[in-house]
Design a protein around this motif. Sequence first.
Motif, PDB file in Angstrom:
ATOM      1  N   GLU A 173       9.262  -4.528  -3.486  1.00 47.47           N
ATOM      2  CA  GLU A 173       9.986  -5.437  -2.583  1.00 47.47           C
ATOM      3  C   GLU A 173      11.502  -5.214  -2.689  1.00 47.47           C
ATOM      4  O   GLU A 173      12.212  -5.200  -1.682  1.00 47.47           O
ATOM      5  N   ALA A 174      11.998  -5.015  -3.909  1.00 48.61           N
ATOM      6  CA  ALA A 174      13.440  -4.875  -4.157  1.00 48.61           C
ATOM      7  C   ALA A 174      13.997  -3.589  -3.548  1.00 48.61           C
ATOM      8  O   ALA A 174      15.190  -3.496  -3.254  1.00 48.61           O
ATOM      9  N   ASP A 175      13.124  -2.585  -3.363  1.00 43.50           N
ATOM     10  CA  ASP A 175      13.575  -1.303  -2.825  1.00 43.50           C
ATOM     11  C   ASP A 175      13.383  -1.197  -1.318  1.00 43.50           C
ATOM     12  O   ASP A 175      13.630  -0.150  -0.732  1.00 43.50           O
ATOM     13  N   ALA A 176      12.921  -2.266  -0.706  1.00 44.94           N
ATOM     14  CA  ALA A 176      12.672  -2.234   0.731  1.00 44.94           C
ATOM     15  C   ALA A 176      13.968  -2.029   1.497  1.00 44.94           C
ATOM     16  O   ALA A 176      15.056  -2.291   0.988  1.00 44.94           O
ATOM     17  N   CYS A 177      13.849  -1.521   2.721  1.00 52.35           N
ATOM     18  CA  CYS A 177      15.020  -1.316   3.573  1.00 52.35           C
ATOM     19  C   CYS A 177      15.682  -2.674   3.845  1.00 52.35           C
ATOM     20  O   CYS A 177      15.023  -3.608   4.289  1.00 52.35           O
ATOM     21  N   PRO A 178      16.982  -2.769   3.577  1.00 53.02           N
ATOM     22  CA  PRO A 178      17.655  -4.052   3.810  1.00 53.02           C
ATOM     23  C   PRO A 178      17.780  -4.374   5.305  1.00 53.02           C
ATOM     24  O   PRO A 178      18.009  -5.517   5.675  1.00 53.02           O
ATOM     25  N   GLY A 179      17.612  -3.346   6.118  1.00 52.57           N
ATOM     26  CA  GLY A 179      17.747  -3.580   7.554  1.00 52.57           C
ATOM     27  C   GLY A 179      16.499  -4.173   8.168  1.00 52.57           C
ATOM     28  O   GLY A 179      16.553  -5.152   8.910  1.00 52.57           O
ATOM     29  N   CYS A 180      15.343  -3.588   7.839  1.00 52.14           N
ATOM     30  CA  CYS A 180      14.115  -4.029   8.511  1.00 52.14           C
ATOM     31  C   CYS A 180      12.984  -4.321   7.531  1.00 52.14           C
ATOM     32  O   CYS A 180      11.861  -4.567   7.942  1.00 52.14           O
ATOM     33  N   ARG A 181      13.267  -4.296   6.251  1.00 48.70           N
ATOM     34  CA  ARG A 181      12.277  -4.579   5.203  1.00 48.70           C
ATOM     35  C   ARG A 181      11.144  -3.544   5.148  1.00 48.70           C
ATOM     36  O   ARG A 181      10.066  -3.829   4.630  1.00 48.70           O
ATOM     37  N   GLU A 182      11.412  -2.357   5.673  1.00 46.22           N
ATOM     38  CA  GLU A 182      10.414  -1.286   5.592  1.00 46.22           C
ATOM     39  C   GLU A 182      10.095  -1.006   4.129  1.00 46.22           C
ATOM     40  O   GLU A 182      11.000  -0.932   3.293  1.00 46.22           O
ATOM     41  N   ARG A 183       8.792  -0.884   3.808  1.00 50.37           N
ATOM     42  CA  ARG A 183       8.405  -0.581   2.423  1.00 50.37           C
ATOM     43  C   ARG A 183       7.512   0.642   2.327  1.00 50.37           C
ATOM     44  O   ARG A 183       7.169   1.071   1.237  1.00 50.37           O
ATOM     45  N   ARG A 184       7.092   1.193   3.466  1.00 48.27           N
ATOM     46  CA  ARG A 184       6.194   2.344   3.400  1.00 48.27           C
ATOM     47  C   ARG A 184       6.941   3.572   2.900  1.00 48.27           C
ATOM     48  O   ARG A 184       7.964   3.963   3.477  1.00 48.27           O
ATOM     49  N   VAL A 185       6.400   4.170   1.854  1.00 44.68           N
ATOM     50  CA  VAL A 185       7.040   5.310   1.210  1.00 44.68           C
ATOM     51  C   VAL A 185       7.340   6.416   2.221  1.00 44.68           C
ATOM     52  O   VAL A 185       8.420   7.017   2.201  1.00 44.68           O
ATOM     53  N   ASP A 186       6.396   6.658   3.118  1.00 45.52           N
ATOM     54  CA  ASP A 186       6.549   7.750   4.074  1.00 45.52           C
ATOM     55  C   ASP A 186       7.728   7.553   5.019  1.00 45.52           C
ATOM     56  O   ASP A 186       8.205   8.504   5.617  1.00 45.52           O
ATOM     57  N   ASN A 187       8.158   6.316   5.196  1.00 47.76           N
ATOM     58  CA  ASN A 187       9.243   6.045   6.143  1.00 47.76           C
ATOM     59  C   ASN A 187      10.596   5.885   5.466  1.00 47.76           C
ATOM     60  O   ASN A 187      11.582   5.584   6.104  1.00 47.76           O
ATOM     61  N   LEU A 188      10.587   6.051   4.148  1.00 48.95           N
ATOM     62  CA  LEU A 188      11.838   5.922   3.399  1.00 48.95           C
ATOM     63  C   LEU A 188      12.130   7.272   2.748  1.00 48.95           C
ATOM     64  O   LEU A 188      11.408   7.701   1.847  1.00 48.95           O
TER      65      LEU A 188
END
Length: 176
Positions: free
Chosen positions: A139-154
């Motif tokens: 959760e802490a590493d999620a995208c601050p913009g859109c809360r994306e958490r999927r590894v493939d999209n980060l």
Amino acid sequence: MKKQVLRIREANRLAKGRAKVSADPEDARLWRVERDGGQSVQTHEPMTREAWLGFLDAGGGVVTTQQAETILPAMQAAVGALHEVWAKCREVERTLGRDLDGLEGVIQDMAAGLDDPESIDVDYVRDAINAQADELVAEADACPGCRERRVDNLLWQDDGAVKCTTCGKQYMPPTK
Ligand SMILES: [Zn+2]
């Protein structure tokens, strides 16, 4: 009309040595059933002729009334917990605005498995849940913009930043 249960003497006669029935020492209304030369001892409700013959033929592979009574509350609790998990998933889905199809599939499999407990493949369910978890960052590493958490999209950038391909934001993940 209630079917007549066998008397112990009759049960022993029908067993023809395949089992030995005596009155249960703790509750004389119940049967104490010994099989395999005393290797297996179980307590049973007295049975009708059909039930007893079926029991003998099944070689004891059947779930006894007593076992079923023990298992049932646990199964009911499991179903209840599952519904809660499902509701939580829906909640998470709404929060993230994203489809958790993978996890839903796992839960559906588990729900189906509850109708037929022997079909639950515990390893499969565990692996599937782990796989699902592995694909998301904390959760802490999620995208601050859109809360994306999927590894493939980060995507990791050379400078240690992370680029979110969902919203295009680039950010520095909090250091561990
Ligand atoms: Zn994003």
